[in-house]
Design a protein around this motif. Structure first.
Motif, PDB file in Angstrom:
ATOM      1  N   ARG A   1     -25.271  21.479  25.876  1.00  0.00           N
ATOM      2  CA  ARG A   1     -24.836  22.919  26.693  1.00  0.00           C
ATOM      3  C   ARG A   1     -23.820  23.767  25.794  1.00  0.00           C
ATOM      4  O   ARG A   1     -23.811  24.558  26.008  1.00  0.00           O
ATOM      5  CB  ARG A   1     -24.003  22.452  27.966  1.00  0.00           C
TER       6      ARG A   1
ATOM      7  N   ARG B   1     -37.974  15.046  28.986  1.00  0.00           N
ATOM      8  CA  ARG B   1     -37.499  15.856  28.275  1.00  0.00           C
ATOM      9  C   ARG B   1     -37.231  14.835  27.169  1.00  0.00           C
ATOM     10  O   ARG B   1     -37.413  13.591  27.493  1.00  0.00           O
ATOM     11  CB  ARG B   1     -36.004  15.908  29.031  1.00  0.00           C
ATOM     12  N   LEU B   2     -36.710  15.237  25.505  1.00  0.00           N
ATOM     13  CA  LEU B   2     -36.143  15.050  24.298  1.00  0.00           C
ATOM     14  C   LEU B   2     -34.781  13.490  24.796  1.00  0.00           C
ATOM     15  O   LEU B   2     -34.511  14.874  24.629  1.00  0.00           O
ATOM     16  CB  LEU B   2     -37.149  14.746  23.335  1.00  0.00           C
TER      17      LEU B   2
ATOM     18  N   ARG C   1     -36.064  26.630  20.795  1.00  0.00           N
ATOM     19  CA  ARG C   1     -34.286  26.156  21.562  1.00  0.00           C
ATOM     20  C   ARG C   1     -33.180  25.331  20.940  1.00  0.00           C
ATOM     21  O   ARG C   1     -32.391  25.451  22.205  1.00  0.00           O
ATOM     22  CB  ARG C   1     -34.939  25.466  22.785  1.00  0.00           C
TER      23      ARG C   1
ATOM     24  N   GLY D   1     -31.735  13.097  24.028  1.00  0.00           N
ATOM     25  CA  GLY D   1     -30.520  12.362  22.900  1.00  0.00           C
ATOM     26  C   GLY D   1     -30.739  13.692  22.273  1.00  0.00           C
ATOM     27  O   GLY D   1     -30.305  14.524  21.238  1.00  0.00           O
ATOM     28  N   PHE D   2     -31.697  14.913  22.720  1.00  0.00           N
ATOM     29  CA  PHE D   2     -31.399  16.258  22.280  1.00  0.00           C
ATOM     30  C   PHE D   2     -31.172  17.412  22.906  1.00  0.00           C
ATOM     31  O   PHE D   2     -31.211  17.343  23.991  1.00  0.00           O
ATOM     32  CB  PHE D   2     -33.070  16.448  21.942  1.00  0.00           C
TER      33      PHE D   2
ATOM     34  N   ASN E   1     -28.006  15.278  20.124  1.00  0.00           N
ATOM     35  CA  ASN E   1     -26.610  15.048  20.052  1.00  0.00           C
ATOM     36  C   ASN E   1     -26.169  13.847  19.848  1.00  0.00           C
ATOM     37  O   ASN E   1     -26.938  12.997  19.041  1.00  0.00           O
ATOM     38  CB  ASN E   1     -26.243  15.519  21.633  1.00  0.00           C
TER      39      ASN E   1
HETATM   40  N1  ACO Z   1     -36.489  18.514  25.144  1.00  0.00           N
HETATM   41  C1  ACO Z   1     -37.157  19.084  25.925  1.00  0.00           C
HETATM   42  N2  ACO Z   1     -36.837  20.515  26.228  1.00  0.00           N
HETATM   43  C2  ACO Z   1     -35.221  20.848  26.252  1.00  0.00           C
HETATM   44  C3  ACO Z   1     -34.447  19.130  25.984  1.00  0.00           C
HETATM   45  C4  ACO Z   1     -34.766  18.363  26.178  1.00  0.00           C
HETATM   46  N3  ACO Z   1     -33.623  17.075  25.437  1.00  0.00           N
HETATM   47  N4  ACO Z   1     -33.480  20.239  26.329  1.00  0.00           N
HETATM   48  C5  ACO Z   1     -33.045  21.040  26.583  1.00  0.00           C
HETATM   49  N5  ACO Z   1     -34.496  21.550  26.719  1.00  0.00           N
HETATM   50  C6  ACO Z   1     -35.670  23.546  26.850  1.00  0.00           C
HETATM   51  C7  ACO Z   1     -35.366  23.316  28.232  1.00  0.00           C
HETATM   52  O1  ACO Z   1     -36.893  22.705  28.793  1.00  0.00           O
HETATM   53  C8  ACO Z   1     -35.061  24.940  28.841  1.00  0.00           C
HETATM   54  O2  ACO Z   1     -36.754  25.226  28.106  1.00  0.00           O
HETATM   55  P1  ACO Z   1     -36.798  26.478  28.884  1.00  0.00           P
HETATM   56  O3  ACO Z   1     -36.065  28.013  28.341  1.00  0.00           O
HETATM   57  O4  ACO Z   1     -38.616  26.618  27.875  1.00  0.00           O
HETATM   58  O5  ACO Z   1     -36.980  26.161  30.280  1.00  0.00           O
HETATM   59  C9  ACO Z   1     -34.353  24.778  27.358  1.00  0.00           C
HETATM   60  O6  ACO Z   1     -34.234  24.158  26.225  1.00  0.00           O
HETATM   61  C10 ACO Z   1     -32.945  25.177  27.658  1.00  0.00           C
HETATM   62  O7  ACO Z   1     -32.913  23.753  28.243  1.00  0.00           O
HETATM   63  P2  ACO Z   1     -31.353  23.980  29.883  1.00  0.00           P
HETATM   64  O8  ACO Z   1     -31.646  22.952  30.807  1.00  0.00           O
HETATM   65  O9  ACO Z   1     -30.823  25.633  30.147  1.00  0.00           O
HETATM   66  O10 ACO Z   1     -29.585  23.900  28.646  1.00  0.00           O
HETATM   67  P3  ACO Z   1     -28.440  22.584  28.953  1.00  0.00           P
HETATM   68  O11 ACO Z   1     -27.842  23.879  28.239  1.00  0.00           O
HETATM   69  O12 ACO Z   1     -28.482  23.288  30.998  1.00  0.00           O
HETATM   70  O13 ACO Z   1     -29.079  22.182  29.345  1.00  0.00           O
HETATM   71  C11 ACO Z   1     -28.782  19.388  28.157  1.00  0.00           C
HETATM   72  C12 ACO Z   1     -28.235  20.629  28.464  1.00  0.00           C
HETATM   73  C13 ACO Z   1     -28.215  18.674  29.805  1.00  0.00           C
HETATM   74  C14 ACO Z   1     -27.542  18.178  27.502  1.00  0.00           C
HETATM   75  C15 ACO Z   1     -30.220  19.280  27.850  1.00  0.00           C
HETATM   76  O14 ACO Z   1     -30.590  19.596  26.358  1.00  0.00           O
HETATM   77  C16 ACO Z   1     -30.690  17.812  28.153  1.00  0.00           C
HETATM   78  O15 ACO Z   1     -31.298  17.420  29.311  1.00  0.00           O
HETATM   79  N6  ACO Z   1     -30.751  16.893  28.019  1.00  0.00           N
HETATM   80  C17 ACO Z   1     -31.471  16.077  27.076  1.00  0.00           C
HETATM   81  C18 ACO Z   1     -30.380  14.707  27.804  1.00  0.00           C
HETATM   82  C19 ACO Z   1     -29.447  14.412  27.008  1.00  0.00           C
HETATM   83  O16 ACO Z   1     -29.629  14.185  26.011  1.00  0.00           O
HETATM   84  N7  ACO Z   1     -27.815  14.185  27.530  1.00  0.00           N
HETATM   85  C20 ACO Z   1     -26.417  14.759  26.690  1.00  0.00           C
HETATM   86  C21 ACO Z   1     -26.103  15.103  26.168  1.00  0.00           C
HETATM   87  S1  ACO Z   1     -24.349  15.348  25.313  1.00  0.00           S
HETATM   88  C22 ACO Z   1     -23.317  14.749  26.357  1.00  0.00           C
HETATM   89  O17 ACO Z   1     -23.287  14.224  27.219  1.00  0.00           O
HETATM   90  C23 ACO Z   1     -22.160  13.143  26.177  1.00  0.00           C
END
Ligand code: ACO
Length: 422
Positions: free
Chosen positions: A302, A295-296, A350, A298-299, A355
């Motif tokens: 929830r 995944r990318l 999406r 930092g992008f 973030n």
């Molecule tokens: N890069 C690429 N695709 C992504 C990303 C990403 N960072 N995040 C979500 N997506 C896509 C998913 O593959 C999904 O695609 P689909 O509908 O084709 O299957 C769609 O976007 C929705 O993703 P979900 O996983 O259902 O979203 P959720 O709300 O559960 O996840 C999360 C949120 C965990 C933060 C997610 O965006 C992620 O893993 N990001 C990268 C990790 C990150 O930066 N975390 C920090 C969060 S901030 C904090 O905790 C302080």
């Protein structure tokens, strides 16, 4: 239109109508219909587990407020200690209250010598600082037997003070241990962020740069609370059993340790390092989109689905830090990634935006922190948020010990089979 919801159990025809208040209706409606009926909600995606008056977050509008104050104003004009007071007490302190609070925190920064000599010194030489911090938080509680007296407000206030004041000391101690440097004692003539930076970096005639001191304070403000995230929920769940606040904070810190929560900025720096050059950005983005790559990092978020207000502030802070430290070489890759992703339909559709973690790792790295310290840096200010929620939980008459239900999907009853017959 009435602010109510009516639910009908089609199996029995029984109907229940309950009020919707603030976009929430009570699950007791389901209990009224049928006490053996439960709502299946993995990861609590649609469940409000508590009432809270601490932090307001509107993910669609990109709004974050502590006790009603916009995060942008607090980051611009406040200090972490003032924000901690606000989170815990509901109001900004007046001059006398702030002076008292600063003095109280400052006079509680030292930790028992045995914590360092016997406890921290016992870790393996290459122990992860966050693993050390998690354990140290729990161990710290063993020095204060009054911590168990959670029904006494003076005792609760004392533990809150101790935890807020001593977490930076523990954090710096864990770092210095991991690199083999002698521990630096707290300096009570320094501000909260300056004292932390001093305990981290003091060698010879080190002096804290006021611009970096301010940047550290802004980062602490931005991370002080974020309503019912994974770590805060852990604090509330463990706190609901009436465990002492040190043990509960250790549980919250454990949740924060995970890469999907507090560990994301570490993953961002690793990702940027792997990409290596801005020319590699388009190919990297293609791999993310096709699912071939990771995944990318930092992008996405929830809750925030348009922008993360903390990311905007942190980007500005990054430039202020780079003016002092020189530019982090990974910045150009980050900027290119952001530019490409924000104009790509995959990320737009999406609702994936940078973030808070997208830039915080770059700042921490420029400030000299190794990646293993990033989550520790998150835990220091979040201690105020955890404790504000712990305090709120204990004062909430509607709360009980946390105990969710399950949807049993295992086998039906069967006879035990003796070993010889298996
Ligand atoms: N890069 C690429 N695709 C992504 C990303 C990403 N960072 N995040 C979500 N997506 C896509 C998913 O593959 C999904 O695609 P689909 O509908 O084709 O299957 C769609 O976007 C929705 O993703 P979900 O996983 O259902 O979203 P959720 O709300 O559960 O996840 C999360 C949120 C965990 C933060 C997610 O965006 C992620 O893993 N990001 C990268 C990790 C990150 O930066 N975390 C920090 C969060 S901030 C904090 O905790 C302080």
């Amino acid at each position: 239109m009435p602010d109510t919801i009516t639910i009908t159990d089609d199996r029995t025809g029984k109907t229940v109508t309950v009020p919707i208040e603030g976009g929430v209706f009570p699950a007791s409606a389901v209990r009224e219909l049928d006490p053996s009926l439960f709502i299946y909600d993995p990861a609590y995606m649609q469940t409000a587990a508590c009432k809270s008056a601490i932090t307001f977050l509107d993910g669609e509008a990109g709004i974050l407020r502590y006790r009603g104050y916009p995060i942008e104003q607090l980051a611009e004009r406040s200090t972490y200690l003032e924000v901690a007071y606000l989170l815990l007490n509901g109001e900004l302190p007046n001059a006398a209250q702030l002076a008292q609070w600063q003095s109280d925190v400052t006079s509680h920064t030292f930790i028992h010598e045995n914590m360092r000599k016997r406890f921290v010194d016992g870790f393996h030489y290459d122990a992860h600082p966050m693993g050390m911090l998690v354990s140290s938080l729990a161990a710290l509680g063993t020095f204060y037997n009054d911590a168990k007296d959670i029904d006494s407000k003076p005792s609760r206030d004392k533990q809150i003070l101790r935890l807020i004041a001593k977490t930076p000391t523990l954090a710096a101690m864990c770092y210095r241990f991991s690199v083999g440097l002698p521990f630096v004692y707290p300096s009570n003539d320094l501000s909260f962020p300056a004292n932390f930076l001093n305990m981290m970096w003091k060698v010879g005639d080190y002096q804290v740069d006021p611009r970096l001191e301010r940047a550290m304070d802004v980062l602490f403000i931005l991370h002080a609370d974020h309503e019912q995230n994974c770590g805060t929920t852990a604090m509330r769940v463990v706190g609901s059993s009436h465990a002492d606040p040190y043990t509960s904070a250790a549980a919250a810190a454990s949740a924060l340790y995970g890469p999907l929560h507090g560990g994301a900025n570490e993953a961002v720096v690793r990702m940027l390092t792997e990409i290596g050059h801005i020319d590699n950005v388009p190919a990297f983005i293609e791999d993310v989109k096709s699912g071939k790559g990771s995944r990318l990092m930092g992008f996405g978020h929830r809750v925030y689905k348009n922008f993360d207000p903390r990311a905007t502030i942190i980007k500005k802070t990054a430039y202020e830090v780079f003016e002092v430290t020189g530019k982090n070489p990974l910045l150009d890759i980050a900027l290119k990634l952001e530019e490409v992703a924000l104009s790509d339909p995959y990320f737009i559709d999406r609702k994936l935006y940078p973030n808070v973690d997208f830039y915080s790792g770059l700042i921490y790295q420029a400030l000299g922190f190794p990646v293993a310290m990033f989550t520790v840096l998150f835990a220091i200010p979040r201690t105020a948020g955890w404790l504000a929620h712990w305090q709120e939980l204990l004062g909430d008459k509607e709360q009980k010990i946390s105990r969710p239900r399950q949807w049993y999907t295992g086998t039906d009853a069967r006879e035990y089979v003796p070993l010889v017959a298996r």
